[in-house]
Design an enzyme around this catalytic site. Structure first.
Site, PDB file in Angstrom:
ATOM      1  N   ARG A  16       0.812  -1.225   0.000  1.00  0.00           N
ATOM      2  CA  ARG A  16       0.000   0.000   0.000  1.00  0.00           C
ATOM      3  C   ARG A  16       0.841   1.269   0.000  1.00  0.00           C
ATOM      4  NH1 ARG A  16      -4.447  -2.449   4.158  1.00  0.00           N
ATOM      5  NH2 ARG A  16      -5.604  -3.654   2.619  1.00  0.00           N
ATOM      6  N   LYS A  37       2.670  11.153 -11.691  1.00  0.00           N
ATOM      7  CA  LYS A  37       1.879  10.230 -12.500  1.00  0.00           C
ATOM      8  C   LYS A  37       2.640   8.917 -12.652  1.00  0.00           C
ATOM      9  CE  LYS A  37      -0.922  13.294 -15.401  1.00  0.00           C
ATOM     10  NZ  LYS A  37      -1.241  13.679 -16.796  1.00  0.00           N
ATOM     11  N   GLU A  41       8.927  17.438 -25.257  1.00  0.00           N
ATOM     12  CA  GLU A  41       8.340  17.888 -23.994  1.00  0.00           C
ATOM     13  C   GLU A  41       8.940  19.229 -23.548  1.00  0.00           C
ATOM     14  OE1 GLU A  41       5.793  16.645 -22.593  1.00  0.00           O
ATOM     15  OE2 GLU A  41       5.644  14.561 -23.253  1.00  0.00           O
ATOM     16  N   LYS A  66       6.671  22.980 -14.766  1.00  0.00           N
ATOM     17  CA  LYS A  66       5.752  21.877 -14.462  1.00  0.00           C
ATOM     18  C   LYS A  66       5.401  21.869 -12.985  1.00  0.00           C
ATOM     19  CE  LYS A  66       4.542  17.136 -15.143  1.00  0.00           C
ATOM     20  NZ  LYS A  66       4.849  15.816 -15.726  1.00  0.00           N
ATOM     21  N   GLU A  95      -4.789  16.692 -11.633  1.00  0.00           N
ATOM     22  CA  GLU A  95      -5.318  17.018 -12.956  1.00  0.00           C
ATOM     23  C   GLU A  95      -6.835  17.206 -12.951  1.00  0.00           C
ATOM     24  OE1 GLU A  95      -5.043  14.753 -17.088  1.00  0.00           O
ATOM     25  OE2 GLU A  95      -3.041  15.256 -16.330  1.00  0.00           O
ATOM     26  N   ARG A 150      -3.852  21.530 -14.610  1.00  0.00           N
ATOM     27  CA  ARG A 150      -2.803  20.600 -15.053  1.00  0.00           C
ATOM     28  C   ARG A 150      -3.079  20.029 -16.433  1.00  0.00           C
ATOM     29  NH1 ARG A 150       0.131  15.876 -11.354  1.00  0.00           N
ATOM     30  NH2 ARG A 150       1.508  15.127 -12.996  1.00  0.00           N
ATOM     31  N   ASN A 181      -1.206  18.578 -21.205  1.00  0.00           N
ATOM     32  CA  ASN A 181      -1.546  17.586 -22.228  1.00  0.00           C
ATOM     33  C   ASN A 181      -1.499  18.177 -23.636  1.00  0.00           C
ATOM     34  OD1 ASN A 181      -2.012  15.352 -20.511  1.00  0.00           O
ATOM     35  ND2 ASN A 181      -4.032  16.164 -19.978  1.00  0.00           N
ATOM     36  N   HIS A 229      -0.876  16.002 -26.614  1.00  0.00           N
ATOM     37  CA  HIS A 229      -1.004  14.610 -26.176  1.00  0.00           C
ATOM     38  C   HIS A 229      -2.306  13.936 -26.596  1.00  0.00           C
ATOM     39  CE1 HIS A 229       2.523  15.660 -23.911  1.00  0.00           C
ATOM     40  NE2 HIS A 229       2.592  14.470 -23.357  1.00  0.00           N
ATOM     41  N   HIS A 240      -0.987  10.652 -28.019  1.00  0.00           N
ATOM     42  CA  HIS A 240      -1.226   9.338 -27.419  1.00  0.00           C
ATOM     43  C   HIS A 240      -1.975   8.419 -28.385  1.00  0.00           C
ATOM     44  CE1 HIS A 240      -0.790  10.395 -22.843  1.00  0.00           C
ATOM     45  NE2 HIS A 240       0.360  10.277 -23.468  1.00  0.00           N
ATOM     46  N   HIS A 257       7.401   8.372 -27.782  1.00  0.00           N
ATOM     47  CA  HIS A 257       6.404   9.277 -27.223  1.00  0.00           C
ATOM     48  C   HIS A 257       6.588  10.703 -27.728  1.00  0.00           C
ATOM     49  CE1 HIS A 257       3.663  11.058 -24.310  1.00  0.00           C
ATOM     50  NE2 HIS A 257       4.636  11.873 -23.919  1.00  0.00           N
TER      51      HIS A 257
END
Length: 357
Positions: A120, A142, A184, A226, A236, A240, A244, A247, A251, A263
Site C-alpha cells: 500500500r 503520475k 516535452e 511543471k 489534474e 494541469r 496535455n 497529447h 497518445h 512518445h
C-alpha cells in the site's frame, strides 16, 4: 547543485539538478530514507549507470538490490509490475524500504506504480536518465502502465520522496531518444513562456553538444514550469490539463502505431495538429504554426503523420482517459506562451486536422 521544492498539500519534495551521481546517497538520507533500496532500471540504462549508482548508495550505507526490466513501451504492462512485486517479496522489502527508478519515463511510470501499490505504498525516488523524464515525467507523480493497447489507463498519482537529475546521463542516450525528449521541452515553452521557447530555439545545437550549463538551465526551467502547475493542481482536475498539449493526438498515434514511434515523436505531431486545429478555429495564424513546426524540425522531430489509418487514430482518441462524455479535450494555442482548453465532439473537425497531418 540546483535544488527546487515541489510544495503540495501535505507533502513537499525536492528536485536536485546536477551533473554527477556523487551526492545521490546524501540526498536520499535528507529525504528520510534509511532502509533498503530497490533499484529498478531497464536493459538499456543498466549497462551505463547502475554500477555507479549502486556504488554511491552503498558507500552512503544503503543496502541495494537491483531489478532489471526489459526496455521499451511495449513492456509497460501489469506483467512487468508483477515481476517487480515478486522481486520485492523475494528480497524481503518492507515498508521502511524505498524503490528507486533509474531510467526514462517508462521505467519511472512502472517503478512508481509498483512503489504506490506494494504494501500500500513505499517510498519512491526518481532518478531520470532521459531528457523526456528529466523534463516532464519524473515530476508530478503520475505512475502507471498501458493495458490492451491503451496508454496509461491503469495507474495512480503517487509523488516521489525526491527527484535526482544528473544531466550528464543524457550523453548515453541514442540521438533519437534525445530528440524525442526535446518535444516535452518545447511543449513547456509553447504552453507557458515565449522567452523559454526562444531560448530553446537559440540553443538547440548547444543541447546536442551536451553543454552542461545549458542542460541544467533547461532542466531547472522545465521543473519550475511543471512544478508550478502540479502545485496548483496535483491530480489534474483543471489547470494541469494544459500539460496535455499535443497529447490528445499524440497518445492516439502511439497506440495506433503500436508504440513503434517514440512518445516525443508522437507528441511533436500532436503539437503540429493542435496548431492546425487552432488555425482552423482562427486562434492563430499560419505564421505561428510555421514557427512551431520549424523548431520541431530543427530538433529533428516529425510534424507529419506516417502511413496510418486516420480513423484508427480518431477512435483511439475517443477511448483516451482525457475524453469526457464523448467529447475530446484539446489544449490549443492562442499564441506561443499561451494556451486554452477546447472541448469538441465534432468528428469532422478532428478528421480535417488529421488529414492535414
Amino acid at each position: 547543485m540546483i535544488k527546487l521544492d515541489i510544495k503540495l498539500t501535505g507533502h513537499t519534495y525536492p528536485i536536485y539538478i546536477t551533473d554527477n551521481f556523487t551526492r545521490l546517497g546524501e540526498c536520499l538520507k535528507l529525504a528520510g530514507i534509511n532502509g533498503k533500496v530497490a533499484l529498478i532500471t531497464d536493459t538499456n540504462v543498466d549497462r551505463f549507470h547502475s554500477k555507479e549508482c549502486i556504488e554511491v548508495l552503498e558507500s552512503a550505507g544503503f543496502s541495494v538490490s537491483k531489478h532489471v526490466i526489459e526496455a521499451g513501451e511495449t513492456n509497460k504492462t501489469l506483467e512487468t509490475v508483477q515481476g517487480i512485486y515478486e522481486f520485492l517479496l523475494t528480497n524481503k522489502f518492507d515498508r521502511s524500504s524505498a524503490v528507486a527508478a533509474l531510467g526514462g519515463g517508462v521505467t519511472g511510470d512502472i517503478a512508481g506504480f509498483a512503489a504506490a501499490t506494494y504494501l500500500r505504498g513505499v517510498k519512491f525516488v526518481q532518478v531520470p536518465t532521459s531528457l523526456l523524464a528529466q523534463a516532464d515525467s519524473s515530476v508530478g507523480g503520475k505512475t502507471g502502465v498501458d493495458f490492451k493497447g491503451y496508454k496509461n489507463v491503469i495507474g495512480s498519482f503517487y509523488q516521489p520522496s525526491l527527484v535526482y537529475i544528473n544531466v550528464n546521463t543524457l550523453r548515453t542516450l541514442p540521438l533519437r531518444e534525445l530528440r524525442s525528449g526535446l518535444a516535452e521541452v518545447i511543449k513547456h515553452g509553447v504552453i507557458f513562456n515565449e522567452d523559454f521557447f526562444d531560448f530553446i530555439n537559440r540553443n538547440i545545437s548547444n543541447m546536442f553538444e551536451f553543454d552542461v550549463e545549458v542542460l541544467k538551465y533547461i532542466s531547472e526551467k522545465n521543473c519550475e514550469l511543471k512544478g508550478m502547475v502540479v502545485e496548483k493542481d496535483e491530480k489534474e482536475q483543471g489547470l494541469r490539463e494544459v500539460l496535455n498539449f499535443g497529447h490528445t493526438i499524440g497518445h492516439a498515434i502511439e497506440s495506433a502505431m503500436e508504440f513503434e514511434m517514440l512518445h516525443g515523436e508522437c507528441v511533436s505531431i500532436g503539437m503540429s495538429g493542435a496548431f492546425k486545429m487552432a488555425e482552423i478555429l482562427n486562434l492563430v495564424n499560419k505564421k505561428e504554426t510555421e514557427r512551431i513546426e520549424n523548431l520541431l524540425k530543427k530538433a529533428g522531430l516529425p510534424v507529419k503523420l506516417p502511413d496510418v489509418d486516420r480513423e484508427k487514430v480518431y477512435n483511439n482518441m475517443i477511448m483516451d482517459k482525457k475524453a469526457r462524455g464523448g467529447k475530446l479535450t484539446f489544449i490549443l494555442p492562442e499564441k506561443i506562451g499561451k494556451v486554452i482548453k477546447f472541448k469538441t465532439d465534432d468528428k469532422n473537425l478532428v478528421m480535417k486536422v488529421l488529414n492535414t497531418l
